[in-house]
Design a protein around this motif. Structure first.
Motif, PDB file in Angstrom:
ATOM      1  N   THR A   1       0.847  -1.181   0.000  1.00 42.96           N
ATOM      2  CA  THR A   1       0.000   0.000   0.000  1.00 42.96           C
ATOM      3  C   THR A   1       0.887   1.237   0.000  1.00 42.96           C
ATOM      4  O   THR A   1       1.817   1.332   0.786  1.00 42.96           O
ATOM      5  CB  THR A   1      -0.912   0.024   1.244  1.00 42.96           C
TER       6      THR A   1
ATOM      7  N   ARG B   1       0.614   5.576   0.086  1.00 46.13           N
ATOM      8  CA  ARG B   1      -0.374   6.589   0.475  1.00 46.13           C
ATOM      9  C   ARG B   1       0.279   7.971   0.456  1.00 46.13           C
ATOM     10  O   ARG B   1       1.386   8.132   0.949  1.00 46.13           O
ATOM     11  CB  ARG B   1      -0.908   6.290   1.871  1.00 46.13           C
TER      12      ARG B   1
ATOM     13  N   THR C   1      -5.774  -0.867  -6.745  1.00 47.58           N
ATOM     14  CA  THR C   1      -6.910  -0.037  -6.358  1.00 47.58           C
ATOM     15  C   THR C   1      -6.393   1.311  -5.872  1.00 47.58           C
ATOM     16  O   THR C   1      -5.491   1.372  -5.039  1.00 47.58           O
ATOM     17  CB  THR C   1      -7.734  -0.714  -5.251  1.00 47.58           C
ATOM     18  N   MET C   2      -6.978   2.384  -6.440  1.00 40.74           N
ATOM     19  CA  MET C   2      -6.616   3.747  -6.048  1.00 40.74           C
ATOM     20  C   MET C   2      -7.862   4.386  -5.426  1.00 40.74           C
ATOM     21  O   MET C   2      -8.883   4.532  -6.104  1.00 40.74           O
ATOM     22  CB  MET C   2      -6.193   4.572  -7.271  1.00 40.74           C
TER      23      MET C   2
ATOM     24  N   TRP D   1      -9.334   7.711  -3.737  1.00 42.59           N
ATOM     25  CA  TRP D   1      -9.177   9.155  -3.563  1.00 42.59           C
ATOM     26  C   TRP D   1     -10.205   9.581  -2.518  1.00 42.59           C
ATOM     27  O   TRP D   1     -11.398   9.644  -2.810  1.00 42.59           O
ATOM     28  CB  TRP D   1      -9.421   9.882  -4.883  1.00 42.59           C
TER      29      TRP D   1
ATOM     30  N   VAL E   1      -4.719   9.877  -1.185  1.00 43.88           N
ATOM     31  CA  VAL E   1      -4.722   8.844  -2.213  1.00 43.88           C
ATOM     32  C   VAL E   1      -4.071   7.609  -1.613  1.00 43.88           C
ATOM     33  O   VAL E   1      -2.920   7.658  -1.163  1.00 43.88           O
ATOM     34  CB  VAL E   1      -3.960   9.288  -3.479  1.00 43.88           C
ATOM     35  N   THR E   2      -4.812   6.505  -1.602  1.00 41.64           N
ATOM     36  CA  THR E   2      -4.305   5.242  -1.091  1.00 41.64           C
ATOM     37  C   THR E   2      -4.310   4.234  -2.229  1.00 41.64           C
ATOM     38  O   THR E   2      -5.371   3.955  -2.800  1.00 41.64           O
ATOM     39  CB  THR E   2      -5.168   4.727   0.078  1.00 41.64           C
ATOM     40  N   ALA E   3      -3.139   3.734  -2.558  1.00 38.86           N
ATOM     41  CA  ALA E   3      -2.994   2.721  -3.611  1.00 38.86           C
ATOM     42  C   ALA E   3      -2.733   1.384  -2.934  1.00 38.86           C
ATOM     43  O   ALA E   3      -1.772   1.253  -2.171  1.00 38.86           O
ATOM     44  CB  ALA E   3      -1.849   3.079  -4.545  1.00 38.86           C
TER      45      ALA E   3
ATOM     46  N   VAL F   1      -0.332  -2.638  -5.063  1.00 44.05           N
ATOM     47  CA  VAL F   1       0.568  -2.013  -6.030  1.00 44.05           C
ATOM     48  C   VAL F   1       1.460  -3.101  -6.636  1.00 44.05           C
ATOM     49  O   VAL F   1       2.089  -3.866  -5.903  1.00 44.05           O
ATOM     50  CB  VAL F   1       1.433  -0.921  -5.367  1.00 44.05           C
TER      51      VAL F   1
ATOM     52  N   HIS G   1       6.601   5.868  -7.054  1.00 43.49           N
ATOM     53  CA  HIS G   1       5.136   5.897  -7.096  1.00 43.49           C
ATOM     54  C   HIS G   1       4.587   6.999  -6.202  1.00 43.49           C
ATOM     55  O   HIS G   1       3.723   7.790  -6.611  1.00 43.49           O
ATOM     56  CB  HIS G   1       4.580   4.527  -6.690  1.00 43.49           C
TER      57      HIS G   1
ATOM     58  N   ILE H   1       2.442  10.240  -7.299  1.00 41.59           N
ATOM     59  CA  ILE H   1       1.125  10.593  -6.739  1.00 41.59           C
ATOM     60  C   ILE H   1       1.170  12.016  -6.180  1.00 41.59           C
ATOM     61  O   ILE H   1       0.252  12.820  -6.408  1.00 41.59           O
ATOM     62  CB  ILE H   1       0.686   9.582  -5.651  1.00 41.59           C
TER      63      ILE H   1
END
Length: 155
Positions: free
Chosen positions: A4, A6, A106-107, A109, A122-124, A127, A136, A140
């Motif tokens: 993850t 962020r 999954t992104m 917002w 923003v949490t990805a 990844v 990354h 972001i």
């Protein structure tokens, strides 16, 4: 193990303005590409179950190998959840022959009122391992800076 990444930023605009910029084709084309890249949206359907396809091109191809082709990243984004003006959840799949970029990231917002502005986080999740964590998060943060500039100028 799933990773993850962020990044957060406060933007001097109300949540509704920020949310609008997340779901407008011209806006996304203007602010989403991180520093050093330009983007082109090829398909646009801003609804749950819809999505878009973005072609990102490195402005300086030297030392910038793309995930899809030389100096190019192509990503298909699906809108998984839209909760105005609080949240946009996207599912991103990179077009690549390299298995280290495979899978669905999954992104999320998340928008929260913060005084006269909006805190955007923003949490990805999930990844792909081929994406460098530091690069990354820098990308972001760059996109968030562009989003801030875009909506703050319009406000």
């Amino acid at each position: 193990m799933a990773r993850t990444d962020r990044v957060s930023r406060v933007i001097a605009a109300p949540p509704a303005a920020v949310y609008g910029a997340l779901l407008d084709r011209e806006s996304v084309e203007a602010w989403l590409p991180p520093e050093g890249m330009r983007g082109r949206v090829e398909r646009w359907d801003p609804r749950p179950g819809g999505g878009f396809r973005m072609v990102l091109t490195y402005l300086d191809p030297a030392g910038s190998p793309g995930k899809t082709a030389d100096a190019t990243d192509v990503v298909d984004i699906g809108f998984a959840d839209l909760v105005p003006p609080e949240r946009v959840v996207q599912r991103a799949v990179f077009e690549s022959d390299d298995p280290s970029y495979a899978g669905t990231m999954t992104m999320t917002w998340q928008l929260a009122a913060a005084g006269d502005g909006t805190e955007v986080t923003v949490t990805a999740t999930d990844v792909p391992p081929g994406i460098d964590k530091e690069a990354h998060e820098t990308g972001i943060a760059s996109s968030l800076a562009h989003l801030a500039s875009y909506v703050e100028t319009a406000a």
